[in-house]
Write a protein that holds these residues in place. Structure first.
Motif, PDB file in Angstrom:
ATOM      1  N   VAL C 180       0.729  -1.111  -0.013  1.00 20.57           N
ATOM      2  CA  VAL C 180      -0.133   0.141   0.069  1.00 20.57           C
ATOM      3  C   VAL C 180       0.791   1.473   0.021  1.00 20.57           C
ATOM      4  CG1 VAL C 180      -1.958   1.235   1.290  1.00 20.57           C
ATOM      5  CG2 VAL C 180      -1.827  -1.299   1.555  1.00 20.57           C
ATOM      6  N   GLY C 181       0.842   1.870  -1.255  1.00 17.57           N
ATOM      7  CA  GLY C 181       1.788   3.274  -1.240  1.00 17.57           C
ATOM      8  C   GLY C 181       2.961   3.006  -2.161  1.00 17.57           C
ATOM      9  N   ALA C 185       9.235   3.584  -0.499  1.00 14.73           N
ATOM     10  CA  ALA C 185       9.187   2.453   0.273  1.00 14.73           C
ATOM     11  C   ALA C 185       8.485   1.610  -0.525  1.00 14.73           C
ATOM     12  CB  ALA C 185       8.932   2.845   1.653  1.00 14.73           C
ATOM     13  N   GLU C 204      -1.932   2.610  -4.990  1.00 12.81           N
ATOM     14  CA  GLU C 204      -1.622   3.996  -4.791  1.00 12.81           C
ATOM     15  C   GLU C 204      -2.752   4.986  -5.004  1.00 12.81           C
ATOM     16  OE1 GLU C 204       1.140   5.867  -3.514  1.00 12.81           O
ATOM     17  OE2 GLU C 204      -0.266   7.511  -3.906  1.00 12.81           O
ATOM     18  N   GLY C 211       4.858   9.047  -4.681  1.00 12.38           N
ATOM     19  CA  GLY C 211       4.773   9.727  -3.286  1.00 12.38           C
ATOM     20  C   GLY C 211       5.664  10.756  -3.079  1.00 12.38           C
ATOM     21  N   VAL C 244      -6.472   2.355  -0.619  1.00  8.61           N
ATOM     22  CA  VAL C 244      -6.711   1.506   0.290  1.00  8.61           C
ATOM     23  C   VAL C 244      -7.271   2.029   1.646  1.00  8.61           C
ATOM     24  CG1 VAL C 244      -5.871  -0.350   1.809  1.00  8.61           C
ATOM     25  CG2 VAL C 244      -4.986  -0.041  -0.526  1.00  8.61           C
ATOM     26  N   THR C 287       2.896   3.659   3.781  1.00 11.28           N
ATOM     27  CA  THR C 287       1.715   4.734   3.489  1.00 11.28           C
ATOM     28  C   THR C 287       2.246   5.967   3.803  1.00 11.28           C
ATOM     29  OG1 THR C 287       0.972   4.246   5.621  1.00 11.28           O
ATOM     30  CG2 THR C 287      -0.401   3.384   3.787  1.00 11.28           C
ATOM     31  N   ARG C 311       6.294  22.783  -0.866  1.00 15.32           N
ATOM     32  CA  ARG C 311       7.127  22.092  -1.804  1.00 15.32           C
ATOM     33  C   ARG C 311       6.662  21.283  -3.021  1.00 15.32           C
ATOM     34  NH1 ARG C 311      10.204  17.030   0.010  1.00 15.32           N
ATOM     35  NH2 ARG C 311      12.091  16.790  -1.254  1.00 15.32           N
ATOM     36  N   TYR C 413       6.386  15.279  11.461  1.00 18.68           N
ATOM     37  CA  TYR C 413       5.771  14.426  10.682  1.00 18.68           C
ATOM     38  C   TYR C 413       5.051  13.232  11.476  1.00 18.68           C
ATOM     39  CZ  TYR C 413       8.569  16.988   7.651  1.00 18.68           C
ATOM     40  OH  TYR C 413       9.146  18.027   6.748  1.00 18.68           O
ATOM     41  N   ALA C 450       6.171   5.381   6.700  1.00 20.13           N
ATOM     42  CA  ALA C 450       4.824   4.957   7.531  1.00 20.13           C
ATOM     43  C   ALA C 450       5.549   4.186   8.906  1.00 20.13           C
ATOM     44  CB  ALA C 450       4.283   3.742   6.942  1.00 20.13           C
ATOM     45  N   PRO C 491      18.145  13.963   5.220  1.00 13.93           N
ATOM     46  CA  PRO C 491      18.531  14.946   6.331  1.00 13.93           C
ATOM     47  C   PRO C 491      18.170  14.072   7.611  1.00 13.93           C
ATOM     48  CG  PRO C 491      16.274  15.289   5.187  1.00 13.93           C
ATOM     49  CD  PRO C 491      16.746  14.345   4.456  1.00 13.93           C
TER      50      PRO C 491
HETATM   51  N1  LIG Z   1      10.227  16.420   3.704  1.00 14.19           N
HETATM   52  C1  LIG Z   1      10.806  15.447   4.260  1.00 14.19           C
HETATM   53  O1  LIG Z   1      11.976  15.357   4.081  1.00 14.19           O
HETATM   54  C2  LIG Z   1       9.940  14.219   4.341  1.00 14.19           C
HETATM   55  C3  LIG Z   1       9.489  14.135   5.899  1.00 14.19           C
HETATM   56  C4  LIG Z   1       8.807  13.029   5.891  1.00 14.19           C
HETATM   57  C5  LIG Z   1       8.467  11.934   4.783  1.00 14.19           C
HETATM   58  N2  LIG Z   1       9.114  12.406   3.858  1.00 14.19           N
HETATM   59  C6  LIG Z   1       8.926  11.568   2.524  1.00 14.19           C
HETATM   60  O2  LIG Z   1       8.578  10.237   2.967  1.00 14.19           O
HETATM   61  C7  LIG Z   1       9.147   9.644   1.883  1.00 14.19           C
HETATM   62  C8  LIG Z   1       9.580   8.184   2.308  1.00 14.19           C
HETATM   63  O3  LIG Z   1       9.030   7.376   1.315  1.00 14.19           O
HETATM   64  P1  LIG Z   1       7.792   6.356   1.426  1.00 14.19           P
HETATM   65  O4  LIG Z   1       7.505   5.698   0.677  1.00 14.19           O
HETATM   66  O5  LIG Z   1       7.851   5.821   3.062  1.00 14.19           O
HETATM   67  O6  LIG Z   1       6.560   7.718   1.908  1.00 14.19           O
HETATM   68  P2  LIG Z   1       5.758   8.418   0.658  1.00 14.19           P
HETATM   69  O7  LIG Z   1       5.221   9.509   1.395  1.00 14.19           O
HETATM   70  O8  LIG Z   1       6.714   8.736  -0.527  1.00 14.19           O
HETATM   71  O9  LIG Z   1       4.768   7.256  -0.100  1.00 14.19           O
HETATM   72  C9  LIG Z   1       3.626   7.010   0.579  1.00 14.19           C
HETATM   73  C10 LIG Z   1       2.667   6.702  -0.611  1.00 14.19           C
HETATM   74  O10 LIG Z   1       1.439   6.185   0.112  1.00 14.19           O
HETATM   75  C11 LIG Z   1       0.358   6.661  -0.466  1.00 14.19           C
HETATM   76  N3  LIG Z   1      -0.718   6.218   0.431  1.00 14.19           N
HETATM   77  C12 LIG Z   1      -0.850   6.493   1.506  1.00 14.19           C
HETATM   78  N4  LIG Z   1      -1.875   5.847   2.086  1.00 14.19           N
HETATM   79  C13 LIG Z   1      -2.595   5.321   1.134  1.00 14.19           C
HETATM   80  C14 LIG Z   1      -3.561   4.583   0.968  1.00 14.19           C
HETATM   81  N5  LIG Z   1      -4.419   4.108   2.039  1.00 14.19           N
HETATM   82  N6  LIG Z   1      -3.887   3.586  -0.301  1.00 14.19           N
HETATM   83  C15 LIG Z   1      -3.141   3.998  -1.110  1.00 14.19           C
HETATM   84  N7  LIG Z   1      -2.158   4.744  -1.122  1.00 14.19           N
HETATM   85  C16 LIG Z   1      -1.773   5.457   0.071  1.00 14.19           C
HETATM   86  C17 LIG Z   1       0.625   7.951  -0.498  1.00 14.19           C
HETATM   87  O11 LIG Z   1      -0.336   8.515  -1.632  1.00 14.19           O
HETATM   88  C18 LIG Z   1       2.194   8.111  -1.008  1.00 14.19           C
HETATM   89  O12 LIG Z   1       2.565   8.104  -2.540  1.00 14.19           O
HETATM   90  C19 LIG Z   1      10.007  10.047   1.126  1.00 14.19           C
HETATM   91  O13 LIG Z   1       9.634  10.563  -0.310  1.00 14.19           O
HETATM   92  C20 LIG Z   1      10.158  11.477   1.646  1.00 14.19           C
HETATM   93  O14 LIG Z   1       9.933  12.447   0.700  1.00 14.19           O
HETATM   94  C21 LIG Z   1      10.020  13.421   3.479  1.00 14.19           C
END
Ligand SMILES: NC(=O)c1ccc[n+]([C@@H]2O[C@H](COP(=O)([O-])OP(=O)(O)OC[C@H]3O[C@@H](n4cnc5c(N)ncnc54)[C@H](O)[C@@H]3O)[C@@H](O)[C@H]2O)c1
Ligand SMILES: Cc1cc2nc3c(=O)[nH]c(=O)nc-3n(C[C@H](O)[C@H](O)[C@H](O)COP(=O)(O)OP(=O)(O)OC[C@H]3O[C@@H](n4cnc5c(N)ncnc54)[C@H](O)[C@@H]3O)c2cc1C
Ligand SMILES: Cc1cc2nc3c(=O)[nH]c(=O)nc-3n(C[C@H](O)[C@H](O)[C@H](O)COP(=O)(O)O)c2cc1C
Ligand SMILES: [Zn+2]
Lengths: 91, 203, 983, 417
Positions: C180-181, C185, C204, C211, C244, C287, C311, C413, C450, C491
């Protein structure tokens, strides 16, 4: 949506089954008297925990499936045929 | 009182009579599904208590048909047997003389089995095409992926609120679907609706 | 669509995932604007510099776009027109299409001038729960005055009132690994699992995969490579636009695919949305994380936005959300927004950082960015837009203004733990990021942001490991790893919690529901201090965004008031749906006439041609009567009934349940199931049977025929056919599994028609072959096989009407032939087809009970059938039927009732009273206008029963202000000696 | 207790609402009470309130394992009505409805009782006859009821599907005085009013045992220690079997889950409570704008406050089948509650075989509307050690004796009740 493994048909969705209650009570002998039948028909342990129960595979093989299911988590520990004795996990 | 008649029974009417619209339907596409009704004789055969092996042997002897285990169908020259319940099968054959297959099976089974003609109570549909799984998946909750299902597999299940016996013939894939006759129209309508996205043809 | 348009003011020339070569036009509140494929409604509006997009729930404060995703609290619109208008749609998740029409909500007369904005001025009188304390006087004013006013003011969007023109469908999927997502990740997890050979589904919610990567130009190459690799894997199904929404038993997850919401309307044969059930062996929740707000006065002003959103607008959509920006943060990650805004052409970004000067701030300074470490924002000023931001040294007094049109906020976050929590995975508090993180459970793990692995590289690695582990758990060997993203170091993502700036003014923790920190504190003061009480008292987190951006902040404010750590206060229960789901999508195909399948007998088309009125009998449609042109219903029913009494009629009774029973113990089994005996029944004979429930009440009745020693044919009522089958299965399989019985439903195999009336024999004799219908040869309750019009038939000499009658059963495919042949034979006797109404008339006249009397509340004695009980041997219901309450002589018993003035209508559901009394003695179960006794008659259950025969009572129907004098009589109005049926 | 009023609200507003104190106290449990009520749901709190108000018994504690009002009281679909068939139920629920009608003034808390009407649709002659039998029974004992035909239903709820329905609407049975009330406010309002009369409301105090001396109850074991009691009343809804088992009782009860749903907030759309007989579906609109709806029990024993997708699919389909315009709306949240289903679908307010132990339970999916009536009758039963006429039939023995209160003739299958 529970996933119930029918001993004949394999894992099937709850949608195919009809729940039919406590499988631990047994029909008393004909002459056992009203109280015995009262217990059979009405009183229930109604546990919060593992429960041995009937699910009728109504949209499948039409068999009554015995299921050991947890009434709080909805986890299923075992399923079997009506004549099977199923182990009930400790809490 | 008149004497019993000897002429053969007339052609039975299908519950889908007047409902099947031959032709191409749904979305245009290069690989339409093919959906049709198949006239059939369907007999339910159940073993008497404790006599399943005896029954199986008799059927094997007479029809060269192995009564299949749960979840399976078995096809022989003239008939296919589908497991539907413990020690119970549907024997499906092309439409023949009214009651003939049931009578034959009664003779074969003897005291080892109970035989019930269901030819009029069940309607047999056939669906084939590359997108058949996706079309069925709009109502069927069992896993039809090749990894989980495949040619020779049978299942008693439910689609679109209608009880259905499903049997996969081959890798096309093509499926037989057996539903109670009184539900044939709503089931057929649902199937058409589900197939429309891919386009389908009723021969 | 490709008309030339001027580039909107805030749209960057290049960059992002939008297609500038194509222009889409759309309308917002009547104004025509443009955007591009790849835009959401929100990004397109921002590109035009639109600030106010909605009004808040309670105070009607102007609100702007706050996020760039489905967690949006403010930017809700009605999208679409006419029957397709969908209220409360999040602009930040609505994919722009050509011709989109959107309308802002909760404002009157317009967004800019909203009359109810006066609520904002009255805000001090409308604290949390104000309605519980007032509006009580005078008592009658609540429904008339207060409540309608509250209801009109509350609510958000307006629903369309026309039926939805689109269709929806279900789809059921299975897989080894559900991811999911599709962020860093999720992409990595799906690829790892996919390369291991597992069947993978990657769901997604966004229309693009990536994401957070979509807002990150540095890793664009890796994102492309990953999506291409997934596309190449045949065993991975990618499902964009699929949210989801819930996590259910045994790894079943529900999802909604928005198949056609990005189009003006769905193409032909295409569902608008698809409801998926996905049964997964293993689940990876990737997610991501939701950025959280900081509570400070004015934090709801249009122009205030989450930092990650600003951003995303810059990097993904090529839209600058403001030229003079302030970033208010407590963490390093948000600094990425500074770069993004600068790159997109912002004039200036000032950073207000709550922390002492750290490396990120220092690095920003070296790039010329003004950073105010150890500071906080105490106000956001402006009218309909933002003019300036007021900042001060942390905790200090006074403050200074920073000229700004955009305020980006980042309070840290929160891992998106919604699904994990629903699955009852334990949650733990991670003090490093000041948020809850999920644990793992059987068949499930979280990955990436997540579970607090926020950086791209870290998330990707985590996802790859989770995907591999999930595949391994599902039985697929792991393969060598692929390349993880290079470049752009993660970071430092630890966060010191910072929830609130305490200063005068309204600081919101729930933007949509207008819940402020003061409301939370009030709830605490009044004793609503448990998080669940505070939620309900203030409605914090109960809006359409379910507190995704402010939920934890509210909990933290409550925690502070209670003097407890946040983790001790916790969060309210997470429940489906992760984001709200379309009602119709889950309803799918089963609406309108398809709500339940219609069962038809094989004679249905004949009935239609004959002009029958139909009625519902369970799922069946049955002919009620066959009116002739201009004929009133009762005239038709009486005509049909009279035909049976005087000559002959024919009725389709195919819907009766029919069961074929065989086996050595078949007779014994019937003796156990029925109150009466069947083992003594001769072959070729039928017998009426009564079945009880184990509690002693009547369950069902019907005739059963013995076809051979070990072979019976059972009929049940139409209504109970399925239940009787199941009752038999229960007893055969679980109570007496030793019995040799096989039985199966043959309801659909046999059509059946009742041929009844004095001329029934004469009619049938003309067409039945191979059976002597003569009374001596074929007496009452006889059964035999024969042929009719060349079709095999089974003839039963049984009667429901009380007349000489035969039931002719034939394999259903011959029904029409047999039916027509009988009609033809009966023509000389003026045979009439009769429907269920006349059938009812006839059986009431005869005193036969049916569903209205056998309603689950009656015993055999109540309906006069106690003599059927066998004396010896066990049967279901025997013991409990003997309970005092069931044998109480005062129980209502079956009687007949006739209107004293025969033309006076009586009605079922009337109660029987003694004149001048209002104490109910019983009730009228079935009523008909009659043929033979004439006038209105009925069957009733009446306390006193037969002892009251001859008494006059009132059939009282106060609902119609009606009371009719009736005489109580025997229920057998016709041929009580049963001579006719034996004739 | 500070009285609530518009004036009070106004004056407190100028003090920034700093002047509001706790709605109810947070006392430590005393060593013993005259009466201990187990369960701080609506019924337990109402029972305590009426013990104090009607019987002058104020040395009372309500013991609640969590925060009050978060059991079924806090998760139900808030329908209040008295449209029953059997006289034993009919009189009781009507008395309860009468109490609702004056409740806000009585307890000085706005529970937002909204008598907007409860309409039960019917779709066949047989259903119409059953509705008429019930409506006439109501009218005969002085309860309001109206039998509407199709056109009258259309005038009242024009958005129903009248043209294309699988089960066309034939008419409806309307109880104009029925309606809804704000669930949370009921618990909070009773708590505040009971507290004001001296009742101790003790939250986070789970009863883990029932102590007896001989045949008599003497108190309860709790997670906060032993608490002595002259009399103990159980009002624990879905947990009735478990608590009763602490006293060695085995009851004709099963716990089942019932789900409920709410949509996103909307401007007024549905002004009446509507029940769709053919679809096992019902709906009303909360004052906040969410459409609150539900259907049948999930139909399996459960103590989980959530259900499965099976029922969700059915409920959603039924909703659109009944009212096609619901299709494009979005549903915000779903949850479940644990019902103590009796084998005849009717409740229990009675003494038990254990002296000093009283039972209030078996409310199935309909006990919210009973809240004031149930508390009132339970208080009477405890205070007098004998039932009031209104609850005299609501005993455990009725099952043994076959004097069932089975409104629909369903039989001893709780999941089908
Ligand atoms: N600004 C920052 O530095 C910062 C801080 C926190 C997180 N993040 C981001 O976290 C990411 C880490 O990657 P990641 O893959 O863990 O997270 P991600 O946020 O990139 O991806 C999560 C994805 O899950 C999808 N999603 C969430 N709930 C869902 C659902 N119920 N059903 C279907 N889709 C769903 C979202 O639309 C998103 O595309 C990085 O891309 C980073 O940019 C960045
Ligand atoms: C989804 C749903 C919809 C419903 N809709 C309606 C409706 O529309 N109309 C209607 O009239 N009714 C409805 N009901 C039924 C109604 O909610 C209940 O019958 C009613 O609220 C029961 O109130 P109560 O006070 O008895 O129980 P609850 O409110 O459940 O209170 C029982 C309390 O006992 C506590 N407790 C349990 N065990 C212990 C212990 N060992 N120690 C201490 N405390 C304990 C629990 O924590 C709980 O707070 C609905 C129910 C549900 C779930
Ligand atoms: C009548 C009623 C209306 C509700 N309205 C909302 C709502 O508008 N928003 C919301 O998030 N939840 C709403 N809920 C659901 C509650 O948030 C909560 O889910 C429910 O009371 C069950 O509690 P639980 O989820 O904490 O177990 C409502 C509940 C009820 C009973
Ligand atoms: Zn099975």
């Amino acid at each position: 949506m529970h996933l119930i493994t029918c001993p004949w048909c394999g894992p099937r969705d709850e949608a195919e089954f009809a729940y039919r209650g406590d499988a631990t009570v047994a029909r008393p002998a004909a002459d056992a008297g009203i109280d015995a039948f009262y217990d059979y028909v009405y009183t229930r342990a109604n546990p919060r925990g593992w429960h041995t129960e009937w699910w009728h595979h109504a949209a499948g093989c039409h068999q009554f499936v015995k299921v050991v299911r947890h009434t709080l988590t909805h986890a299923i520990a075992a399923t079997g045929k009506p004549t099977d004795t199923l182990p009930v996990p400790a809490e | 009182m008149s004497a019993p008649e000897s002429r053969p029974a007339p052609e039975p009417r299908s519950p889908l009579a007047g409902h099947l619209k031959p032709g191409r339907h749904g979305a245009a596409g290069s690989r339409p599904l093919v959906l049709r009704e198949v006239p059939a004789t369907i007999v339910e055969l159940a073993a008497r208590r404790g006599r399943a092996a005896e029954l199986a042997a008799a059927v094997r002897g007479a029809l060269a048909l192995d009564l299949p285990p749960p979840g399976r169908g078995a096809a022989a020259a003239g008939a296919t047997a589908l497991w539907i319940q413990p020690d119970t099968w549907l024997v499906v054959a092309p439409r023949g003389t009214e009651g003939a297959l049931a009578a034959h099976l009664k003779g074969v089974a003897g005291a080892a089995g109970s035989v019930v003609d269901q030819s009029h109570g069940k309607t047999l549909l056939h669906l084939a095409g590359a997108d058949a799984r996706a079309a069925l998946g709009k109502g069927c909750r069992i896993d039809l992926d090749p990894a989980a299902f495949g040619p020779g597999r049978a299942a008693v299940t439910q689609m679109a609120q209608v009880g259905c016996v499903l049997y996969q013939h081959d890798d096309v894939p093509s499926f037989s679907l057996i539903v109670p006759s009184s539900y044939a129209i709503p089931f057929f309508d649902w199937l058409c609706h589900s197939a429309a996205e891919f386009g389908y043809e009723v021969p | 669509m490709t008309r030339m348009h001027r580039r909107p003011a805030m749209r960057a020339r290049t960059g992002g995932h939008i297609d500038r070569d194509t222009t889409l036009t759309f309308r917002f509140d009547g104004r025509e604007l443009t955007g591009h494929p790849g835009d959401t409604l929100a990004s397109a509006l921002l590109a035009h510099g639109v600030r106010i997009v909605g009004r808040s729930f309670k105070y009607h404060r102007p609100r702007g776009i706050y996020t760039a995703g489905p967690e949006e609290p403010n930017a809700l619109a009605g999208i679409g027109t006419g029957a397709r208008r969908t209220p409360n749609t999040k602009m930040t998740a609505a994919e722009l299409y050509q011709g989109m029409v959107a309308e802002s909500q909760n404002r009157w007369p317009s967004l800019r001038f909203d009359a109810l904005a006066v609520n904002s001025a009255l805000a001090r009188f409308l604290p949390a729960g104000f309605y519980y304390k007032t509006f009580m006087w005078p008592a009658s004013f609540w429904e008339k005055v207060y409540e309608p006013a509250i209801r009109r003011a509350a609510g958000l969007g307006r629903a369309a009132t026309e039926p939805d023109p689109d269709h929806y469908e279900a789809a059921h999927a299975h897989c080894d690994v559900l991811v999911v997502g599709a962020g860093a990740a999720g992409l990595a997890a799906a690829r790892a699992a996919g390369e291991s050979g597992a069947r993978v589904i990657l769901a997604e919610q966004d229309f693009l995969l990536g994401g957070g990567l979509l807002a990150d130009p540095v890793h664009e190459g890796w994102r492309r490579e990953m999506t291409a690799a997934l596309e190449a894997l045949g065993n991975v199904v990618r499902m964009p636009r699929t949210t989801v929404f819930g996590y259910y038993e045994q790894n079943m997850l529900g999802a909604i695919e928005r198949v056609a919401d990005h189009l003006p309307e769905p193409p032909p044969h295409t569902a608008r949305q698809r409801y998926w059930t996905i049964r997964a062996r293993e689940v990876v929740l990737a997610t991501g994380a939701d950025e959280r707000l900081i509570a400070f006065p004015g934090n709801d002003r249009p122009g205030v936005m989450l930092a990650g959103a600003a951003r995303a607008y810059a990097n993904r959509f090529g839209v600058l959300a403001g030229r003079r920006a302030v970033l208010f943060t407590n963490n390093d990650a948000a600094y990425a927004t500074v770069e993004a805004l600068a790159a997109a052409g912002a004039d200036r970004v000032t950073v207000v950082d709550t922390r002492p000067l750290g490396p990120a701030a220092a690095a920003a300074r070296t790039r010329g960015v003004e950073v105010l470490p150890g500071h906080e924002v105490v106000g956001a000023h402006g009218g309909r837009g933002l003019y300036s931001v007021e900042a001060r040294a942390r905790g200090g007094d006074g403050g200074f203004q920073i000229d700004a049109d955009l305020l980006c906020v980042s309070g840290g976050y929160n891992p998106a733990i919604h699904l994990a929590s629903q699955s009852r995975t334990p949650l733990a508090w991670d003090s490093g990021i000041a948020a809850f993180v999920p644990g793992t459970a059987a068949g499930q793990r979280s990955a990436g942001a997540a579970r607090g692995r926020f950086g791209i590289a870290a998330a990707a690695r985590d996802g790859m490991e989770a995907g591999g582990a999930a595949a391994a758990a599902a039985g697929f060997a792991r393969r060598p790893a692929f390349e993880l993203p290079a470049g752009g170091a993660d970071p430092d993502l630890t966060v010191a919690p910072f929830w609130e700036v305490t200063a005068r003014g309204k600081s919101f923790v729930d933007l949509q529901h207008d819940v402020t920190t003061a409301d939370i504190r009030l709830a605490h003061r009044e004793g609503y201090e448990h998080i669940e009480h505070a939620k309900r008292y203030t409605t914090h987190g109960m809006a359409t965004d379910q507190g995704k951006t402010g939920g934890l902040v509210g909990a933290a404010v409550l925690a502070e008031a209670r003097g407890l750590p946040v983790e001790a206060v916790g969060m309210p229960t997470f429940r489906p749906y992760v984001t709200p789901i379309t009602w119709g999508a889950v309803a799918g195909h089963h609406i309108r006439r398809e709500f339940a399948p219609i069962r038809r007998t094989q004679l249905h088309d004949w009935h239609v041609r004959r002009g029958a009125e139909f009625l519902e009998a369970g799922l069946w449609l049955r002919p009620a009567f066959y009116p002739r042109p201009g004929e009133a219903p009762w005239d038709a029913i009486l005509r049909e009934g009279a035909a049976v009494r005087r000559s002959v009629g024919i009725c389709d009774v195919s819907t009766l349940g029919k069961i074929d029973l065989q086996g050595a113990d078949a007779a014994f089994f019937l003796d156990r199931l029925y109150m009466n005996t069947f083992s003594t029944l001769a072959v070729g004979r039928a017998r009426y049977g009564l079945m009880l429930r184990e509690d002693g009440m009547v369950f069902d009745d019907g005739t059963t025929t013995r076809l051979a020693d070990d072979h019976f044919f059972i009929t049940t009522t139409t209504a109970n056919a399925g239940r009787v089958m199941e009752h038999m299965e229960f007893h055969a399989q679980t109570v007496w599994p030793e019995l040799d019985v096989q039985f199966t439903s043959v309801t659909d195999q046999w059509a059946a028609m009742s041929v009844a009336g004095p001329n029934a024999r004469r009619t049938l004799a003309k067409v039945v072959a191979g059976l002597d219908l003569d009374n001596a040869a074929f007496p009452f309750m006889g059964v035999a096989d024969a042929t009719l019009a060349g079709c095999p038939v089974r003839v039963f000499r049984i009667s429901f009407s009380g007349e000489l009658a035969f039931e002719v059963a034939t394999p259903a495919g011959y029904a029409a032939i047999v039916w027509e042949a009988i009609l033809e034979a009966g023509r000389e006797f003026a045979i009439e087809p009769y429907g269920v109404e006349a059938l009812g008339l006839l059986r009431i006249e005869k005193g036969h009970v049916a569903g209205a009397e056998l309603n689950g509340q009656t015993t055999a004695a109540d309906v006069g059938l106690e003599r059927m009980a066998k004396k010896k041997g066990d049967f279901v219901g025997k013991a409990l039927a003997g309970r005092p309450g069931l044998t109480d002589p005062a129980r209502p018993r079956l009687v007949g009732v006739r209107a004293v003035a025969p033309d006076q209508q009586i009605r079922p559901g009337a109660h029987l009273l003694e004149a001048g009394s209002d104490r109910s003695l019983g009730w009228l179960a079935s009523v008909t206008k009659s043929v033979e006794p004439g006038g209105w008659i009925g069957l009733a259950l009446l306390s006193g029963g037969a002892a009251r025969h001859g008494q006059r009572l009132q059939a009282s129907f106060p609902l119609h202000g009606e009371s009719v004098e009736v005489e109580i009589c025997s229920p057998h109005f016709v041929d009580p000696e049963n001579a006719r049926v034996r004739a | 207790m500070t009285r609530y009023s518009a004036f009070g609200l106004l004056t407190k507003a100028f003090g920034g609402h700093a002047g509001w104190g706790r709605a109810w106290r947070d006392p430590a449990p005393k060593a013993s009470y005259d009466v201990v009520i187990i369960g701080g749901g609506g019924h337990g709190l109402a029972s305590a309130y009426y013990l104090a108000k009607e019987h002058g018994i104020t040395n009372v504690a309500v013991l609640e394992k969590g925060p009050i009002g978060l059991g079924n009281t806090g998760r139900n679909t808030t329908i209040v009505r008295s449209n029953y068939l059997l006289p034993e139920n009919n009189h009781f629920y009507e008395w309860s409805l009468k109490l609702w009608e004056g409740l806000e003034q009585d307890i000085n808390y706005n529970v937002m009782m909204s008598q907007r009407g409860v309409l039960n649709l019917f779709h066949s002659d047989a259903q119409k006859a059953a509705a008429a039998r019930r409506g006439n029974a109501m009218r005969l004992i002085g309860v309001d009821a109206e039998l509407l035909d199709r056109e009258q239903v259309r005038a009242m709820v024009p958005l129903l599907d009248f043209d294309n329905a699988r089960f066309p609407v034939m008419g409806g049975l309307l109880q104009p005085r029925g309606g809804t009330a704000r669930h949370d406010a009921v618990a909070w309002g009773f708590a505040r009013a009971a507290d004001a009369r001296g009742v101790d409301i003790i939250q986070h105090c789970e009863v883990t045992g029932i102590r007896r001396e001989g045949d008599r109850v003497v108190g309860v074991e709790t997670t906060r220690g032993f608490i002595g009691a002259g009399k103990v009343g159980m009002a624990v809804a879905g947990n009735t079997s478990r608590v009763a088992a602490m006293a060695g009782l085995r009851l004709p009860i099963e716990s089942h889950v019932l789900q409920a749903f709410v949509t996103e907030g909307l401007k007024p759309l549905v002004d009446t409570v509507v029940t769709f007989g053919a679809g096992h579906f019902y709906i009303s609109q909360s004052d906040k704008g969410g459409l609150v709806f539900g259907g049948d029990l999930d139909g399996y024993n459960s103590y989980a406050q959530r259900g499965t997708l099976q029922m969700v699919e059915h409920v959603f389909a039924a909703g659109v089948a009944m009212m096609p315009c619901l299709s494009r709306l979005r549903v915000l949240r779903q949850w479940g509650g644990v019902m103590d289903m009796t084998m005849d679908g009717s409740p229990l307010i009675c003494r038990t075989p254990v002296e000093g132990l009283y039972l209030n339970g078996g409310w199935c999916y309909g006990g919210f509307k009973a809240t004031p009536g149930s508390g009132w009758c339970f208080a009477h039963t405890i205070a007098n050690d004998a039932p009031h006429r209104l609850n005299a039939a609501m005993t455990i023995e009725r099952f043994r004796d076959g004097r069932l209160m089975d409104e629909r003739g369903t039989g001893p299958w709780p999941w089908a009740q």
